[in-house]
Scaffold this motif. Sequence first.
Motif, PDB file in Angstrom:
ATOM      1  N   PRO A  65      53.645 -11.472 -76.328  1.00 48.37           N
ATOM      2  CA  PRO A  65      55.035 -11.420 -76.814  1.00 48.37           C
ATOM      3  C   PRO A  65      55.188 -11.962 -78.229  1.00 48.37           C
ATOM      4  N   ARG A  66      54.430 -12.991 -78.553  1.00 48.23           N
ATOM      5  CA  ARG A  66      54.471 -13.524 -79.912  1.00 48.23           C
ATOM      6  C   ARG A  66      53.943 -12.497 -80.917  1.00 48.23           C
ATOM      7  N   ILE A  67      52.830 -11.853 -80.588  1.00 48.34           N
ATOM      8  CA  ILE A  67      52.277 -10.818 -81.467  1.00 48.34           C
ATOM      9  C   ILE A  67      53.296  -9.707 -81.677  1.00 48.34           C
ATOM     10  N   PHE A  68      53.924  -9.282 -80.600  1.00 45.87           N
ATOM     11  CA  PHE A  68      54.884  -8.179 -80.688  1.00 45.87           C
ATOM     12  C   PHE A  68      56.051  -8.548 -81.609  1.00 45.87           C
ATOM     13  N   ILE A  82      49.108  -4.411 -93.033  1.00 48.16           N
ATOM     14  CA  ILE A  82      48.068  -4.436 -92.002  1.00 48.16           C
ATOM     15  C   ILE A  82      48.324  -5.634 -91.077  1.00 48.16           C
ATOM     16  N   VAL A  83      48.224  -5.390 -89.769  1.00 47.38           N
ATOM     17  CA  VAL A  83      48.281  -6.464 -88.773  1.00 47.38           C
ATOM     18  C   VAL A  83      46.977  -6.431 -87.993  1.00 47.38           C
ATOM     19  N   GLU A 112      47.274 -16.166 -91.807  1.00 48.57           N
ATOM     20  CA  GLU A 112      46.503 -16.228 -90.571  1.00 48.57           C
ATOM     21  C   GLU A 112      47.270 -17.080 -89.571  1.00 48.57           C
ATOM     22  N   ARG A 113      47.437 -16.555 -88.381  1.00 49.89           N
ATOM     23  CA  ARG A 113      48.154 -17.271 -87.333  1.00 49.89           C
ATOM     24  C   ARG A 113      47.247 -17.418 -86.117  1.00 49.89           C
ATOM     25  N   LEU A 127      48.793  -9.592 -92.091  1.00 52.54           N
ATOM     26  CA  LEU A 127      49.091 -10.584 -91.053  1.00 52.54           C
ATOM     27  C   LEU A 127      47.902 -10.607 -90.105  1.00 52.54           C
ATOM     28  N   TYR A 128      47.279 -11.774 -89.952  1.00 53.43           N
ATOM     29  CA  TYR A 128      46.009 -11.907 -89.242  1.00 53.43           C
ATOM     30  C   TYR A 128      46.192 -12.865 -88.066  1.00 53.43           C
TER      31      TYR A 128
END
Length: 256
Positions: free
Chosen positions: A240-243, A120-121, A223-224, A194-195
């Motif tokens: 872009p970081r999320i991708f 899960i993201v 968690e980021r 990944l949160y």
Amino acid sequence: MTVHPLATPLSLPARPELTGGRPLGVLLLHGFSGSPASMKPWAHALAEKGYAVEVPRLPGHGTRWQDLNRVAWTDWYAEAERALDRLLASTDAVVVGALSMGGSVALRLAEERGADVAGIVLVNPFVSSTRRELKALPLLKLVVPSMKGVINDIKKPGQDEVGYPRLPLKGLAAVTDLWRAVVPDLPKVTQPLLYFRSSIDHVIDDSSSRTVLGAVSSRDVEERILTESYHVATIDNDAPRIFEESAEFVARVTAT
């Protein structure tokens, strides 16, 4: 019913030659009063990595705000399940990614369809709230159809999630109904998680983070914090970081 051209659903095929020969999928779920427009750049970024991607339009969205007063949370969940099943029919494993209210739907899928969800993201998931006015929602929704909405909470100029300018109150009540189903069952969530959470969010408070991270049984959790984006981070400066980081997560949790 007319659907906004940018709010139509999206389905992208797998390219197994880019993913080690195995077809892999990602289901992306948009938020309440938003639309698939907020998820399509993420979908295309994942498709470039070779993943099959489904971005359904959850019922009541992408048309007019009044339509959200005519649906239940089970309608959103049913549409998400149909998209998940489409991916499962053509891939070896599926990860579910979601924004805002879509995060509640994603967590419900993880609770109810555990073996079918590889990971899960979540991006600023809307799972709870400390806003006191929500206590009046059961009565308020009967006399007031909508209030001024909050859309495009985005730091980056020129972005549009194609959301509603009005907040449909019966629709919002459906969100809280969804919470009542999801939150008690959070310990059933065991998948890698990944949160992503924006440090500044004008739509939701950080109670969702405490609710989710304090209750899930997942051992693989991170968690980021996103420092350059507001609520709709999937089309904001940190996109872009999320991708990139979500693609790395998908590759890792689907590896055999």
